[in-house]
Design an enzyme around this catalytic site. Structure first.
Site: not given
Ligand code: AMP
Length: 220
Positions: A14, A89, A128, A163, A174
């Site tokens: 996203k 969220r 990532r 991260r 998550r």
């Protein structure tokens, strides 16, 4: 004014898609995750709380998030529209967001839901990397989106970092929060007929094509 929102499980792309929309339509990309990651580096009580929450994969307290979002949306660069990623969220946040929008006289045009298989997400999350300077997003496990030089940003030459919530333990937390807290907002926006489902298993370009076709349909 073009007002776009993304809903997606963690590591679904996203942030990448929001950047592409923001740069094509020349509007800001507002990511609550990015705002909170900046705060987590501050040497303060709030910074420590946010750092701890993000590292565990939990959600930051609503009062903090609401204030950050409203302050950000009040800035003049949002007057012609923006892309919001990471907020709301939960159903509570979606209801509060409507109130914030009403106060600012804004309304949502389109909500994109990126649908993607969980095993694809698990592979993406460990690869990532993010530029500490310009926040460009890479993935070292993907030919399509790995940087040209390892650990260096193609765009600005900044250093890339991982991260601290991009590990399997925090990811599972998550993902669980996404299914229990975030998924209920899908129906909220579906009922308002502003929700568009996007197949996120495709390449970055193909996903963007699906999104952009829908955005530009609205311009005709
Ligand atoms: P993201 O970059 O969207 O994956 O967000 C990273 C982390 O920031 C999340 O795992 C949460 O800890 C926190 N966060 C981002 N957006 C919100 C939000 N709307 N409410 C609470 N916590 C958030």
């Amino acid at each position: 004014m073009i007002n776009i929102m993304f809903i997606a499980p963690p590591a679904a792309g996203k942030g990448t898609q929001s950047d592409l929309v923001a740069s094509k339509y020349n509007i800001p990309h507002i990511s609550t995750g990015d705002i909170l990651r900046d705060i987590s580096m501050e040497d303060s009580e709030l910074g420590s709380y946010v750092l701890e929450t993000l590292s565990s994969g939990g959600l930051v307290k609503d009062e903090i998030t609401y204030q950050l979002i409203e302050d950000r949306l009040k800035k003049s660069d949002c007057k012609n529209g923006y892309v919001i990623d990471g907020f709301p969220r939960s159903l509570e946040q979606a209801i509060e967001y409507d109130k914030i929008l009403q106060r600012l006289n804004y309304s949502i045009d389109k909500v994109f839901l990126i649908e993607i298989d969980k095993d694809v997400l698990e592979k993406r999350v460990t690869g990532r990397r993010i530029c500490e300077n310009c926040k460009a997003i890479y993935n070292i496990n993907s030919e399509e989106s790995k940087p040209q030089i390892e650990s260096i940003c193609d765009v600005c030459g900044g250093n890339l970092y991982q991260r601290n919530d991009d590990n399997i333990l925090a990811f599972n937390n998550r993902y669980e929060l996404y299914t229990s807290k975030t998924e209920p907002i899908i129906k909220y926006y579906e009922d308002q007929k502003i929700l568009y489902r996007i197949d996120g298993n495709k390449s970055i370009e193909e996903v963007f094509r699906q999104i952009d076709n829908i955005i530009s349909e609205g311009d005709r």
